[in-house]
Design an enzyme around this catalytic site. Structure first.
Site, mmCIF file in Angstrom:
data_model
loop_
_atom_site.group_PDB
_atom_site.id
_atom_site.type_symbol
_atom_site.label_atom_id
_atom_site.label_comp_id
_atom_site.label_asym_id
_atom_site.label_seq_id
_atom_site.Cartn_x
_atom_site.Cartn_y
_atom_site.Cartn_z
ATOM 1 N N GLU A 158 0.706 -1.214 0.008
ATOM 2 C CA GLU A 158 0.091 0.067 -0.015
ATOM 3 C C GLU A 158 0.884 1.247 0.025
ATOM 4 O O GLU A 158 0.394 2.171 -0.701
ATOM 5 C CB GLU A 158 -0.990 0.017 1.332
ATOM 6 C CG GLU A 158 -1.743 1.151 1.489
ATOM 7 C CD GLU A 158 -1.850 1.670 2.886
ATOM 8 O OE1 GLU A 158 -2.274 2.865 3.219
ATOM 9 O OE2 GLU A 158 -1.789 0.637 3.634
ATOM 10 N N ASP B 263 -7.037 1.077 0.786
ATOM 11 C CA ASP B 263 -5.669 0.595 1.080
ATOM 12 C C ASP B 263 -5.431 -0.603 0.175
ATOM 13 O O ASP B 263 -4.252 -0.886 -0.358
ATOM 14 C CB ASP B 263 -5.701 0.214 2.573
ATOM 15 C CG ASP B 263 -5.360 1.352 3.687
ATOM 16 O OD1 ASP B 263 -5.559 2.502 3.107
ATOM 17 O OD2 ASP B 263 -5.603 1.159 4.817
ATOM 18 N N GLU C 174 -4.554 0.571 -3.253
ATOM 19 C CA GLU C 174 -3.281 0.958 -3.461
ATOM 20 C C GLU C 174 -2.232 0.116 -3.501
ATOM 21 O O GLU C 174 -1.286 0.130 -4.242
ATOM 22 C CB GLU C 174 -2.916 2.073 -2.302
ATOM 23 C CG GLU C 174 -3.475 3.198 -2.522
ATOM 24 C CD GLU C 174 -3.666 4.341 -1.320
ATOM 25 O OE1 GLU C 174 -3.914 5.556 -1.693
ATOM 26 O OE2 GLU C 174 -3.129 3.910 -0.534
ATOM 27 N N ASP D 23 0.381 3.852 -3.106
ATOM 28 C CA ASP D 23 -0.093 5.166 -2.744
ATOM 29 C C ASP D 23 0.832 6.194 -3.746
ATOM 30 O O ASP D 23 0.351 6.960 -4.066
ATOM 31 C CB ASP D 23 0.055 5.641 -1.394
ATOM 32 C CG ASP D 23 -0.175 7.139 -1.044
ATOM 33 O OD1 ASP D 23 -1.489 7.289 -1.144
ATOM 34 O OD2 ASP D 23 0.962 7.542 -0.493
#
Length: 220
Positions: free
Chosen positions: A40, A113, A116, A44
């Site tokens: 994640e 989450d 990502e 991101d």
């Protein structure tokens, strides 16, 4: 063919070389052992880079401030979660028993989450191209529908307070409920002469944003 492999091929449009990356991307920390958290973190950053480049190319005459407003709306946790639900992600998220009972797979925080994390897995498994292709496909509607740079509710409320000549909005967490992995926050915002409003969210930031939007709706 495993459910995960089929999902990666059919919904993400990628032939996985290392299926374990995608299995990890779908695994919540409540299961124990390796989880999606490191992926994640990577995803991101990849998401941010791709969206920033897309906005830079799409709006060549806009200043940085307007691009930032568009960017913040597009990489918001709620937007990530909405796109995850669009591709049928929640049933594939691997959760521990308590997290399942708490319906963590319905949480914007968890679904966002995992989106990502999957982007991070795509980046590691195939490089930037498959990750970018997925992002531009999933975010196409949001990118296309932004006719003007959106004003974040907290920024709009702060500007309104300044225009009225009063102190900046005050935010206060009045309640926190739910399990550790699926919390709910209640926040009250108040502005002198304008009033106050409360709202809930899956994070303090989300609740503050919702409270600001609620107060704006009352006074505008």
């Amino acid at each position: 063919m495993s459910d995960v492999a089929a999902f990666v091929r059919d919904r993400l449009g990628h032939e996985p070389a290392d299926l374990r990356l995608f299995e990890m991307a779908l695994t919540h920390s409540s299961v124990g052992g390796d989880s999606y958290e490191r992926l994640e973190f990577l995803g991101d950053r990849v998401l941010g880079m791709v969206i920033a480049r897309a906005l830079y190319d799409r709006y060549p005459n806009e200043p940085e401030g307007h691009l930032s407003k568009r960017y913040n709306a597009l990489v918001d946790r709620g937007t990530c979660a909405e796109n995850g639900r669009e591709i049928g992600l929640p049933p594939l998220i691997r959760l521990g028993r308590q997290a399942r009972e708490d319906r963590a797979s319905e949480s914007d925080n968890v679904v966002g989450d995992v989106v990502e994390a999957l982007i991070g897995a795509l980046y590691l498994d195939g490089g930037l191209e498959p990750a970018q292709r997925l992002i531009l496909r999933l975010w196409d509607e949001e990118l296309s529908s932004q006719r003007k740079a959106p004003q974040h509710p907290k920024s709009a409320l702060q500007e309104l307070a300044a225009a009225k000549g009063v102190k900046a909005p005050m935010y206060e967490v009045t309640a926190r409920t739910g399990a550790h992995h699926a919390p709910r926050f209640t926040v009250r915002v108040s502005v002198r002469t304008l009033g106050e409003a409360s709202a809930e969210g899956a994070s303090k930031q989300e609740a503050e944003t919702a409270a600001a939007a609620a107060l704006l709706a009352q006074v505008q």
